[in-house]
Design a protein around this motif. Sequence first.
Motif, PDB file in Angstrom:
ATOM      1  N   GLN A   1       0.816  -1.199   0.000  1.00  0.00           N
ATOM      2  CA  GLN A   1       0.000   0.000   0.000  1.00  0.00           C
ATOM      3  C   GLN A   1       0.859   1.262   0.000  1.00  0.00           C
ATOM      4  O   GLN A   1       0.563   2.222  -0.720  1.00  0.00           O
ATOM      5  CB  GLN A   1      -0.930   0.013   1.199  1.00  0.00           C
ATOM      6  CG  GLN A   1      -1.877   1.204   1.233  1.00  0.00           C
ATOM      7  CD  GLN A   1      -2.808   1.175   2.431  1.00  0.00           C
ATOM      8  OE1 GLN A   1      -2.630   0.383   3.352  1.00  0.00           O
ATOM      9  NE2 GLN A   1      -3.802   2.041   2.413  1.00  0.00           N
ATOM     10  N   VAL A   2       1.907   1.261   0.822  1.00  0.00           N
ATOM     11  CA  VAL A   2       2.802   2.409   0.886  1.00  0.00           C
ATOM     12  C   VAL A   2       3.730   2.386  -0.315  1.00  0.00           C
ATOM     13  O   VAL A   2       4.366   1.380  -0.601  1.00  0.00           O
ATOM     14  CB  VAL A   2       3.620   2.415   2.180  1.00  0.00           C
ATOM     15  CG1 VAL A   2       4.557   3.616   2.205  1.00  0.00           C
ATOM     16  CG2 VAL A   2       2.697   2.457   3.383  1.00  0.00           C
ATOM     17  N   GLN A   3       3.816   3.505  -0.991  1.00  0.00           N
ATOM     18  CA  GLN A   3       4.653   3.617  -2.177  1.00  0.00           C
ATOM     19  C   GLN A   3       5.437   4.921  -2.163  1.00  0.00           C
ATOM     20  O   GLN A   3       4.993   5.922  -1.603  1.00  0.00           O
ATOM     21  CB  GLN A   3       3.817   3.549  -3.451  1.00  0.00           C
ATOM     22  CG  GLN A   3       3.130   2.223  -3.692  1.00  0.00           C
ATOM     23  CD  GLN A   3       2.345   2.215  -4.982  1.00  0.00           C
ATOM     24  OE1 GLN A   3       1.853   3.243  -5.427  1.00  0.00           O
ATOM     25  NE2 GLN A   3       2.239   1.044  -5.590  1.00  0.00           N
ATOM     26  N   LEU A   4       6.596   4.898  -2.795  1.00  0.00           N
ATOM     27  CA  LEU A   4       7.404   6.089  -2.984  1.00  0.00           C
ATOM     28  C   LEU A   4       7.466   6.393  -4.468  1.00  0.00           C
ATOM     29  O   LEU A   4       7.825   5.529  -5.269  1.00  0.00           O
ATOM     30  CB  LEU A   4       8.819   5.893  -2.440  1.00  0.00           C
ATOM     31  CG  LEU A   4       8.949   5.588  -0.948  1.00  0.00           C
ATOM     32  CD1 LEU A   4      10.413   5.404  -0.572  1.00  0.00           C
ATOM     33  CD2 LEU A   4       8.334   6.703  -0.113  1.00  0.00           C
ATOM     34  N   VAL A   5       7.121   7.608  -4.815  1.00  0.00           N
ATOM     35  CA  VAL A   5       7.128   8.034  -6.200  1.00  0.00           C
ATOM     36  C   VAL A   5       8.258   9.034  -6.394  1.00  0.00           C
ATOM     37  O   VAL A   5       8.252  10.108  -5.789  1.00  0.00           O
ATOM     38  CB  VAL A   5       5.781   8.657  -6.603  1.00  0.00           C
ATOM     39  CG1 VAL A   5       5.815   9.077  -8.065  1.00  0.00           C
ATOM     40  CG2 VAL A   5       4.653   7.666  -6.375  1.00  0.00           C
ATOM     41  N   GLU A   6       9.223   8.682  -7.232  1.00  0.00           N
ATOM     42  CA  GLU A   6      10.407   9.494  -7.465  1.00  0.00           C
ATOM     43  C   GLU A   6      10.348  10.165  -8.827  1.00  0.00           C
ATOM     44  O   GLU A   6       9.746   9.646  -9.768  1.00  0.00           O
ATOM     45  CB  GLU A   6      11.670   8.624  -7.400  1.00  0.00           C
ATOM     46  CG  GLU A   6      11.830   7.862  -6.102  1.00  0.00           C
ATOM     47  CD  GLU A   6      12.819   6.735  -6.233  1.00  0.00           C
ATOM     48  OE1 GLU A   6      13.631   6.550  -5.304  1.00  0.00           O
ATOM     49  OE2 GLU A   6      12.785   6.033  -7.266  1.00  0.00           O
ATOM     50  N   SER A   7      11.029  11.300  -8.922  1.00  0.00           N
ATOM     51  CA  SER A   7      11.147  11.999 -10.189  1.00  0.00           C
ATOM     52  C   SER A   7      12.334  12.946 -10.133  1.00  0.00           C
ATOM     53  O   SER A   7      12.831  13.269  -9.056  1.00  0.00           O
ATOM     54  CB  SER A   7       9.866  12.771 -10.521  1.00  0.00           C
ATOM     55  OG  SER A   7       9.624  13.797  -9.577  1.00  0.00           O
ATOM     56  N   GLY A   8      12.782  13.391 -11.299  1.00  0.00           N
ATOM     57  CA  GLY A   8      13.823  14.401 -11.365  1.00  0.00           C
ATOM     58  C   GLY A   8      15.149  13.949 -11.933  1.00  0.00           C
ATOM     59  O   GLY A   8      16.023  14.781 -12.196  1.00  0.00           O
TER      60      GLY A   8
END
Length: 117
Positions: free
Chosen positions: A1-8
Amino acid sequence: QVQLVESGGGLVQPGGSLRLSCAASGTIVSMFAMGWYRQAPGKQRELVATITRGGTTNYTYSVKGRFTISRDNAKNTVWLQMNSLKPEDTAVYYCNARNIFPPLEVWGQGTLVTVSS
């Protein structure tokens, strides 16, 4: 359920800058610590920078003075401002978030940073 969304992540020239972002979703409280790790080809994954809820920061020596980590506790979001990038900064950067009570640790999928002319 817990997610980390990365960008950049991306390709930049030496001396350039990038700003990485990471947002944790699915949490009921802000994570105790959030941060960034990186892994270059043929090398061990290493800590880059971390920041706690209270704002305590920790940096690996090689990035001190060049990188700045910050966070928004309400949004469970962490940023890494990277300036004066060097070729040796080239690596896959992974976002990390952890909590002590309740215990939880989550990793992002990684974002590639390439510093090259």
